[in-house]
Design a protein around this motif. Structure first.
Motif, short mmCIF file in Angstrom:
data_model
loop_
_atom_site.label_atom_id
_atom_site.label_comp_id
_atom_site.label_asym_id
_atom_site.label_seq_id
_atom_site.Cartn_x
_atom_site.Cartn_y
_atom_site.Cartn_z
N ALA A 271 0.87 -1.07 0.04
CA ALA A 271 0.09 0.04 -0.13
C ALA A 271 0.81 1.11 -0.10
CB ALA A 271 -1.05 0.04 1.31
N ASN A 272 2.09 1.19 0.52
CA ASN A 272 2.93 2.29 0.56
C ASN A 272 3.25 2.84 -0.96
OD1 ASN A 272 3.79 3.24 3.47
ND2 ASN A 272 3.96 0.87 3.27
N ALA A 273 3.32 1.94 -1.99
CA ALA A 273 3.71 2.15 -3.34
C ALA A 273 2.63 3.26 -3.82
CB ALA A 273 3.79 1.27 -4.19
N ALA A 274 1.41 2.87 -3.78
CA ALA A 274 0.22 3.92 -4.20
C ALA A 274 0.30 5.07 -3.34
CB ALA A 274 -1.10 3.39 -4.46
N ALA A 275 0.63 5.10 -2.14
CA ALA A 275 0.83 6.25 -1.14
C ALA A 275 1.39 7.30 -1.52
CB ALA A 275 0.88 5.70 0.21
N LEU A 276 2.73 6.99 -2.23
CA LEU A 276 3.43 7.64 -2.82
C LEU A 276 3.26 8.76 -3.89
CD1 LEU A 276 6.53 5.31 -3.07
CD2 LEU A 276 6.88 7.48 -1.90
N LEU A 277 1.86 8.60 -4.56
CA LEU A 277 1.19 9.23 -5.69
C LEU A 277 0.32 10.38 -5.03
CD1 LEU A 277 0.01 6.42 -7.87
CD2 LEU A 277 2.12 7.70 -8.13
N PRO A 278 0.05 11.52 -5.92
CA PRO A 278 -0.75 12.45 -5.34
C PRO A 278 -2.02 11.73 -5.03
CG PRO A 278 0.34 13.10 -7.27
CD PRO A 278 0.68 11.54 -7.19
N GLY A 279 -2.64 12.35 -3.67
CA GLY A 279 -3.95 11.80 -3.30
C GLY A 279 -3.80 10.40 -2.62
N GLY A 280 -2.50 9.88 -2.81
CA GLY A 280 -2.32 8.47 -1.88
C GLY A 280 -2.94 7.49 -2.68
N LYS A 281 -3.13 7.48 -3.91
CA LYS A 281 -3.85 6.22 -4.76
C LYS A 281 -3.68 6.56 -6.18
CE LYS A 281 -8.42 8.36 -4.73
NZ LYS A 281 -9.82 8.05 -4.56
N LEU A 282 -3.85 5.23 -6.92
CA LEU A 282 -3.43 5.37 -8.27
C LEU A 282 -4.74 5.83 -8.98
CD1 LEU A 282 -1.39 4.18 -10.68
CD2 LEU A 282 -2.96 2.19 -10.47
N PRO A 283 -4.75 6.80 -9.75
CA PRO A 283 -5.91 7.44 -10.43
C PRO A 283 -6.34 6.51 -11.12
CG PRO A 283 -3.93 8.95 -10.72
CD PRO A 283 -3.33 7.53 -10.13
N PRO A 284 -7.80 6.05 -11.29
CA PRO A 284 -8.59 5.37 -12.21
C PRO A 284 -8.20 5.26 -13.60
CG PRO A 284 -10.06 6.70 -11.31
CD PRO A 284 -8.85 7.05 -10.59
N ASP A 285 -7.86 6.39 -13.88
CA ASP A 285 -7.76 6.62 -15.68
C ASP A 285 -6.23 6.72 -16.15
OD1 ASP A 285 -6.96 8.87 -14.21
OD2 ASP A 285 -7.91 10.09 -15.73
N ALA A 286 -5.37 6.06 -14.96
CA ALA A 286 -4.10 6.00 -15.40
C ALA A 286 -3.68 5.17 -16.16
CB ALA A 286 -3.21 6.02 -13.98
N PRO A 287 -3.09 5.11 -17.37
CA PRO A 287 -2.61 4.30 -18.24
C PRO A 287 -1.74 2.92 -17.49
CG PRO A 287 -2.21 6.31 -19.16
CD PRO A 287 -2.29 6.59 -17.64
N GLN A 288 -1.98 1.61 -17.76
CA GLN A 288 -1.44 0.55 -17.49
C GLN A 288 -1.15 -0.47 -18.38
OE1 GLN A 288 -2.65 -0.95 -13.45
NE2 GLN A 288 -4.14 0.52 -13.26
N ARG A 289 0.18 -1.05 -18.27
CA ARG A 289 0.27 -2.34 -19.08
C ARG A 289 0.48 -3.18 -18.18
NH1 ARG A 289 5.99 -3.24 -19.92
NH2 ARG A 289 7.24 -1.39 -19.29
N ARG A 290 0.16 -4.70 -18.45
CA ARG A 290 0.60 -5.68 -17.99
C ARG A 290 1.34 -6.81 -18.84
NH1 ARG A 290 -4.46 -3.79 -16.05
NH2 ARG A 290 -4.65 -3.79 -13.65
N ASP A 291 2.16 -7.35 -18.28
CA ASP A 291 2.98 -8.12 -18.98
C ASP A 291 3.67 -8.99 -18.08
OD1 ASP A 291 4.36 -9.11 -21.07
OD2 ASP A 291 5.51 -7.11 -21.53
N ARG A 292 4.44 -9.97 -18.70
CA ARG A 292 5.25 -10.83 -17.68
C ARG A 292 6.84 -10.44 -18.23
NH1 ARG A 292 4.37 -14.84 -14.61
NH2 ARG A 292 5.89 -16.70 -14.21
N ILE A 293 7.51 -10.15 -17.17
CA ILE A 293 8.84 -9.66 -17.46
C ILE A 293 9.89 -10.22 -16.56
CG2 ILE A 293 10.47 -7.64 -17.71
CD1 ILE A 293 7.87 -5.85 -17.83
N GLY A 294 10.91 -10.88 -17.15
CA GLY A 294 11.84 -11.44 -16.40
C GLY A 294 11.20 -12.53 -15.32
N GLY A 295 10.08 -13.05 -15.68
CA GLY A 295 9.93 -14.21 -14.76
C GLY A 295 8.64 -14.07 -13.97
N ARG A 296 8.21 -12.76 -13.92
CA ARG A 296 7.20 -12.29 -13.05
C ARG A 296 6.12 -11.55 -13.60
NH1 ARG A 296 10.81 -11.77 -8.35
NH2 ARG A 296 10.56 -13.53 -6.79
N GLN A 297 4.93 -11.66 -13.18
CA GLN A 297 3.62 -10.79 -13.75
C GLN A 297 3.79 -9.39 -13.16
OE1 GLN A 297 1.87 -12.24 -15.95
NE2 GLN A 297 0.97 -10.56 -16.50
N VAL A 298 3.97 -8.23 -14.05
CA VAL A 298 4.14 -6.95 -13.68
C VAL A 298 3.19 -6.04 -14.34
CG1 VAL A 298 5.79 -5.16 -13.88
CG2 VAL A 298 6.57 -7.23 -13.81
#
Length: 352
Positions: A271-298
């Motif tokens: 939870a501390n990761a998102a808390a670093l962002l403005p407002g303390g959370k990930l904006p719902p409209d933030a672009p996201q990409r999901r992939d498997r990189i180096g053996g893990r889902q990211v």
């Protein structure tokens, strides 16, 4: 099973010895609530008086018997503190003293347009150990970048943690100011005004967040791996609360940040990761990409913060514990399974 709320109550009530025992069980993996397979988790104990220094064990003789060192959870090899990091041919690793000692990595062929990077180790680590685990010196050599590795002493904190949770170090003062003074000294030495960036792991990540919040006139961007927001704690009790369930930024980041955090981190809550962002959370409209990189889902989210020249990035790494992603297991708190946080941070810093 002892959870963080029980530990926090013990600290508030002054039952430090019980809190110490409970924390040691939790962080060493002896507590039933700690999942196996996530690696060592002794890194961010915030106050020296709460836990003894756990550092990597060494082989020693006890009553005629050899006591073997603890084995690294990823490599299975005996875990010893790295005393000399691997260095590219022609580069230098210089030791500097002063109010805050540091090491300076000098690439074999410095480039004027390359960044100057400050790398802040986690608790129980040294610059040499952290450099070994992150392999940042290899990435810096390829980019022609200088790297500063400040060293926290066990006099300032028995566990060598940066004191990110104490108000004296959360502004333009204390340890943060000492790190900035080193940056000024190195810039004067190398004779140019290249961009400056700070990155850290755990307690080092929390200190990098402070630098990114308080010194936008010095740092162009920051990298925060398994860290906490600036001003998310004011004392020992609130530090454990933030680590356990997520802190709230007392001061917002004033520069772009690349944030790495594992979903299986049981030492500093994700939870501390998102808390670093403005407002303390990930904006719902933030672009996201999901992939498997180096053996893990990211999952990588891109967040554009008003008033900042470049977007920030939040890397959510599935099944990663409290360790540097894609690191070298020869160093402590480094998980060789990707993605490669060092490469991604160098990319992020070099593009600014």
């Amino acid at each position: 099973m002892v959870d963080m709320s029980e530990i926090l109550n013990m600290v508030r009530e002054g039952r430090l010895s019980e809190a110490t025992s409970s924390i040691q069980r939790r962080l060493s993996g002896d507590d039933a609530s700690t999942p196996t397979g996530t690696g060592p988790m002794k890194d961010v104990t915030p106050k020296a008086r709460v836990l003894p220094e756990p550092g990597p064990a060494t082989v020693k003789k006890t009553r005629g018997k050899s006591v073997r060192p603890k084995r690294d959870a990823w490599s299975g090899k005996p875990r010893r503190p790295a005393t000399e990091p691997p260095l590219p041919a022609g580069s230098q690793w210089l030791a500097r003293g002063g109010d805050l000692p540091y090491r300076l990595f000098v690439p074999s062929t410095p480039k004027a347009d390359a960044p100057l990077i400050v790398m802040l180790h986690g608790c129980t680590q040294t610059p040499e150990d952290f450099a070994t685990g992150t392999a940042m010196q290899a990435a810096a050599e390829a980019a022609g970048a200088y790297v500063i590795w400040p060293e926290q002493s066990n006099r300032a904190n028995m566990n060598r943690c940066w004191n990110w949770f104490e108000p004296a170090h959360q502004g333009r003062s204390g340890e943060a100011a000492r790190i900035v003074a080193i940056v000024a000294k190195v810039l004067d030495e190398i004779g140019d005004r290249r961009t400056v960036h700070a990155a850290g792991l755990s307690a080092g990540g929390a200190m990098a967040a402070i630098l990114g919040a308080q010194y936008p006139d010095v740092f162009t961007s920051v990298g925060i791996h398994s860290g906490l927001p600036a001003g998310s704690a004011q004392d020992v009790g609130s530090a454990f609360a933030a680590m356990g369930s997520g802190g709230r930024a007392g001061v917002a980041l004033a520069v772009p940040a690349i944030v790495f955090h594992g979903t299986a981190d049981r030492t500093v809550a994700f939870a501390n990761a998102a808390a670093l962002l403005p407002g303390g959370k990930l904006p719902p409209d933030a672009p996201q990409r999901r992939d498997r990189i180096g053996g893990r889902q990211v999952s990588v989210a891109t967040v554009t913060i008003p008033g900042q020249s470049h977007p920030s990035e939040l890397w959510e790494v599935a099944d990663l514990g409290h360790a540097w992603s894609g690191g070298d297991a020869a160093g402590s708190y480094a998980d060789p399974v990707g993605p490669d946080a060092t490469a991604e941070m160098m990319r992020f810093f070099s593009g600014r």
